[in-house]
Design an enzyme around this catalytic site. Structure first.
Site, short mmCIF file in Angstrom:
data_model
loop_
_atom_site.label_atom_id
_atom_site.label_comp_id
_atom_site.label_asym_id
_atom_site.label_seq_id
_atom_site.Cartn_x
_atom_site.Cartn_y
_atom_site.Cartn_z
N GLU A 45 0.21 0.62 -3.21
CA GLU A 45 1.25 0.86 -4.21
C GLU A 45 1.68 -0.51 -4.72
O GLU A 45 2.00 -1.40 -3.92
CB GLU A 45 2.45 1.59 -3.59
CG GLU A 45 3.50 1.86 -4.65
CD GLU A 45 4.75 2.58 -4.16
OE1 GLU A 45 4.81 2.97 -2.98
OE2 GLU A 45 5.67 2.72 -4.98
N ARG A 279 -2.06 1.96 12.69
CA ARG A 279 -1.55 0.82 11.92
C ARG A 279 -1.74 -0.46 12.72
O ARG A 279 -1.75 -0.43 13.94
CB ARG A 279 -0.03 0.97 11.73
CG ARG A 279 0.42 1.88 10.67
CD ARG A 279 1.94 1.93 10.71
NE ARG A 279 2.54 0.81 9.99
CZ ARG A 279 2.73 0.81 8.68
NH1 ARG A 279 2.38 1.84 7.95
NH2 ARG A 279 3.30 -0.22 8.08
N LYS A 289 6.36 -3.62 3.56
CA LYS A 289 6.70 -4.26 2.28
C LYS A 289 8.19 -4.25 2.01
O LYS A 289 8.72 -5.20 1.43
CB LYS A 289 5.97 -3.53 1.15
CG LYS A 289 4.57 -4.06 0.94
CD LYS A 289 3.94 -3.42 -0.26
CE LYS A 289 3.54 -2.00 0.05
NZ LYS A 289 2.68 -1.41 -0.97
#
Ligand code: ATP
Ligand code: MG
Length: 607
Positions: A45, A279, A289
Site C-alpha cells: 500500500e 511476519r 508503517k
C-alpha cells in the site's frame, strides 16, 4: 506453535527444509490441476516506505514465482485516499529495484480496478448477498459484538445483531448504491455490506463493510470516486482480475481467508488462493508503517531514509547490501509461526558480505598527534597497502609516511592498564603497513592534557615486518597528517533501547507507555574532526569501506536530497543532526562494527 487450518501446518513443518511449506502447497495445486501456472503479486500500500518486513514478503512473492517459472506482479493496493501518495509509489519502486527484483511491465494499481470492483459489487447485490446500510460505522461495530472471555477464560463470541436495513430489497439496494457512488450522501452516512452471518464466530464474517464513503482526494483518481472499496473486498477480487494463483501474505490475514474465499465465490471470479506465512519481527526494531510514519512525522528521525530506520532506504543509507538482506531472509526461512529474529543475526549476515566485498582504508575518529622524532625523507617513500585481503583482484594502494601522524587517542595511555599492547612510554608497536616504533613519551599542555605522542621508528621494519622476528603484540592504524582528509563520521546505535520496543511499561504516573518511551536517546553520535586516508576524499556516495580496526562504513548517500515527501513536510534529510549545519566534510555512516556478537549468542544458545 500456532495452530492453523492449513493442512501443511503440521508439527515439523518449521524445519529449514520444510520452511518452504509454500512450495509444497504450490506443487499440490499444480499436481491436482487446480492451477496450471504460478502467478504471484507483491501488493504494497503506498502509504509509507518499505521496511525489511515487506522485503521478506517481496522475496517470497518474487522467488516463488521464479522457482515455478511463473510471474510476479507489482500491485499498489491503493484504496485509502487519506494516506496514500505518489511519493510513496516512487520510493517503493526504487527500493524493489534496489533489492534486485523486476516486475517488468506488470505494474498494477487497485485504483485502476474501481469500475471493475463496482461492477462486482453490483453483481453481489443482485444475488441478494449485499445491502446498503444506514448504520454509522460505530453502530456497525457495536451491532457486530465482541469476543469476550467466559468464566473459564475461554473466548466466546455471542451472536451480533442484524442491522434494521439488512433486509432491504435488491432494487432499493441497487438504487442506493448508485446514489452512494453519485455522491448523494455525506461521508459515513451509508455503507455497502456483505450479507453473510451476524452469528459467525469469526467477527470478520459478520456482514463486513465492502464500501464506504470518503470525500478525500485520491492521489490517482482525484475526486472521480467518493466510495472506496475495503481491503477484504478489494484484495481477492484484484488478485482474481490479474489471474493471481497464489496470494501470499503475512499471518495476520489468516482470519481474513474465509472472507477472501467468500468474495471470490460470490463474485464468481478466478479462484485465487490465499496462503499465509509468518511476519518478520526483529529485536530492537519496530516494523509497522504506522509507527515508522510517526517517527518520521514527529522528527524522531531525519526521514524515511534515516540510517537508523528499518526501511530499505534506511538500511541502504546505513551501508547494507541487497545481498546481505537477501541472504538474511533466505536463512531465516519462511515459516508458518510468528517469531522474533535477533537483530544480531542480520548484522552477522551483513558482516559476512561486507568482509568479502568492502575495500579497506584507515581512518582516525578521535585523533591524537604522533611525532616520529627520528624521521627523515627516506622513511617517507610510498608504502603498499592491500585493498581487500579477501579479494586479490582489488589490488593495492600506496600510502605515505610522514614525521607527523594521526593516531586514535585511545591508542596511547601514559599509564597503561594490564594487557594494554598499544602505545605507552617504552612500548613497541607496529604501525599498520608502516614501521615498528618505540614510544618515547608524550607532550602535555598546561592543563595536563596529552597533546602529542613521541616515537622512534625502526627504519629496517618498512611494511611493518620485524627483521629480527621479534614479536610485536600491538598493531595500530594511523594516518599521515600531511595528506589526511577531514571527514565526518556518524555512529549509530539501535533506535530502541529494549528488545521489544512495542512493549512499553506503565509510566510513573500510571498512564500507559508507548513505543516512543523506549527510544534510545543516544542512537546517533556525530564525530566531527575525524580524518581519513586521501582516497576517501574521492569516495563515491554509497561506497562501502572497512576502516581498519573500527568497522564498516559507507559514504553517506541520502536517498532524498531535495524533494519533500509526504509525512515529513520539510524533512531534514541532509541534516540528521537537526541542530547541526550540513557537514562540509564528506560524511561516512558507520554500518556495523567488526566484532561479531551473533557468534557468541549462537554459541550460548546452542550449549
Ligand atoms: P505494516 O504492518 O508495516 O503497516 P502492511 O501489511 O500494512 O504493513 P502493506 O503495504 O499492505 O503493509 O504490505 C505489503 C505486503 O507486505 C503484504 O503482503 C504484507 O503481508 C507484507 N508484510 C508487511 N509487513 C510484513 C512483515 N513484518 N513481515 C512479512 N511480511 C510483511
Ligand atoms: Mg496492509
Amino acid at each position: 506453535m500456532k495452530e492453523t487450518n492449513n493442512p501443511a501446518d503440521k508439527p515439523g513443518r518449521e524445519t529449514a527444509e520444510a520452511a518452504d511449506f509454500i512450495s509444497g502447497f504450490i506443487k499440490e495445486d499444480l499436481a491436482s490441476g487446480r492451477f496450471s501456472y504460478v502467478h504471484t503479486r507483491f501488493p504494497p500500500e503506498p502509504n509509507g516506505w518499505l521496511h525489511i518486513g515487506h522485503c521478506k514478503a517481496m522475496m517470497v512473492d518474487f522467488v516463488m514465482a521464479e522457482r515455478f517459472g511463473g510471474k510476479c506482479n507489482l500491485r499498489f493496493d491503493d484504496t485509502n485516499p487519506e494516506k496514500e501518495d505518489i511519493s510513496f509509489v516512487e520510493a517503493i519502486k526504487r527500493d524493489i529495484r534496489w533489492m534486485g527484483f523486476d516486475w517488468e511491465d506488470r505494474e498494477y494499481y487497485a485504483s485502476d480496478y474501481y469500475e471493475y470492483l463496482y461492477g462486482l459489487a453490483v453483481k453481489i447485490i443482485k444475488k441478494g448477498r449485499a445491502y446498503v446500510d444506514d448504520l454509522s460505522e460505530e453502530q456497525i461495530s457495536e451491532y457486530r459484538g465482541t469476543a469476550v472471555p467466559d468464566k473459564n477464560n475461554i473466548t466466546q463470541t455471542p451472536p451480533g445483531r442484524n442491522s434494521p436495513w439488512r433486509d432491504r430489497g435488491v432494487e432499493e439496494n441497487l438504487d442506493l448504491f448508485a446514489k452512494m457512488r453519485a455522491g448523494e450522501f455525506a461521508g459515513g452516512e451509508k455503507t455497502l455490506r456483505a450479507k453473510i452471518d451476524m452469528a459467525d464466530p469469526n467477527l470478520l464474517m459478520r456482514d463486513p463493510v465492502m464500501y464506504r464513503i470518503r470525500r478525500d482526494t485520491h492521489y490517482r483518481t482525484g475526486n472521480t470516486w467518493c466510495i472506496y472499496p475495503m481491503y477484504d473486498f478489494q484484495h481477492p477480487l484484484s488478485d482474481a482480475r490479474e489471474g493471481i494463483t497464489h496470494s501470499l501474505c503475512s499471518l495476520e490475514y489468516e482470519i481474513h481467508r474465509p472472507l477472501y474465499d467468500w468474495f471470490i465465490r460470490e463474485a464468481e471470479v478466478f479462484p485465487s488462493r490465499q496462503i499465509e506465512f509468518a511476519r518478520l519481527n526483529l529485536t530492537h526494531t519496530v516494523l509497522s508503517k504506522r509507527y515508522l510514519l510517526k517517527l518520521v512525522q514527529e522528527k524522531y528521525v531525519s526521514g524515511w531514509d534515516d540510517p537508523r530506520m528499518p526501511t530499505l532506504a534506511g538500511l541502504r543509507r546505513r551501508g547494507y547490501t541487497p545481498a546481505a538482506i537477501r541472504n538474511f531472509i533466505s536463512q531465516i526461512g519462511v515459516a508458518k509461526n510468528d517469531s522474533t529474529v535477533d537483530i544480531a543475526f542480520l548484522e552477522y549476515c551483513l558482516r559476512e558480505d561486507l568482509n568479502k566485498t568492502s575495500r579497506r582504508a584507515m581512518a582516525v575518529l578521535k585523533p591524537l598527534k604522533l611525532i616520529i622524532d627520528n624521521w627523515n625523507e627516506e622513511l617517507s617513500g610510498d608504502l603498499e597497502a592491500v585493498n581487500n585481503p579477501e579479494d586479490e583482484s582489488s589490488g593495492t594502494r600506496t600510502i605515505r609516511f610522514g614525521r607527523e601522524l594521526w593516531i586514535e587517542r585511545d591508542d596511547f595511555e601514559e599509564t597503561p592498564p594490564p594487557k594494554y599492547f598499544r602505545l605507552f612510554p617504552g612500548s613497541v608497536v607496529r604501525l599498520r603497513y608502516g614501521y615498528i616504533v618505540t614510544c618515547t613519551g608524550c607532550d602535555k599542555d598546561a592543563a595536563g592534557n596529552i597533546t602529542a605522542v613521541h616515537c622512534e621508528c625502526d627504519p629496517e621494519t618498512r611494511g611493518g615486518n620485524a627483521r629480527d622476528n621479534r614479536r610485536v603484540k600491538g598493531t595500530i592504524h594511523w594516518l599521515n597528517a600531511a595528506d589526511a582528509v577531514p571527514i565526518q563520521v556518524r555512529v549509530y546505535d539501535y533506535l530502541f533501547n529494549t528488545e521489544k520496543p512495542m512493549e512499553a511499561p506503565l509510566r510513573p504516573d500510571g498512564t500507559p507507555g508507548t513505543f516512543l518511551d523506549n527510544l534510545n536517546g543516544h542512537s546517533l553520535e556525530i564525530i566531527s574532526g575525524a580524518y581519513g586516508e586521501p582516497c576517501l576524499a574521492a569516495a563515491a556516495p554509497g561506497e562501502r569501506f572497512q576502516f581498519e580496526r573500527l568497522g564498516y562504513f559507507v559514504k553517506d548517500d541520502p536517498v532524498i536530497k531535495a524533494e519533500t515527501d509526504k509525512g515529513a513536510d520539510k524533512p531534514a534529510f541532509n541534516e540528521p543532526a537537526a541542530k547541526e549545519p550540513a557537514a562540509k566534510e564528506p560524511v561516512f555512516n558507520k554500518t556495523v562494527g567488526l566484532r561479531d556478537t551473533w557468534a557468541k549468542i549462537a554459541k550460548k544458545t546452542n550449549s
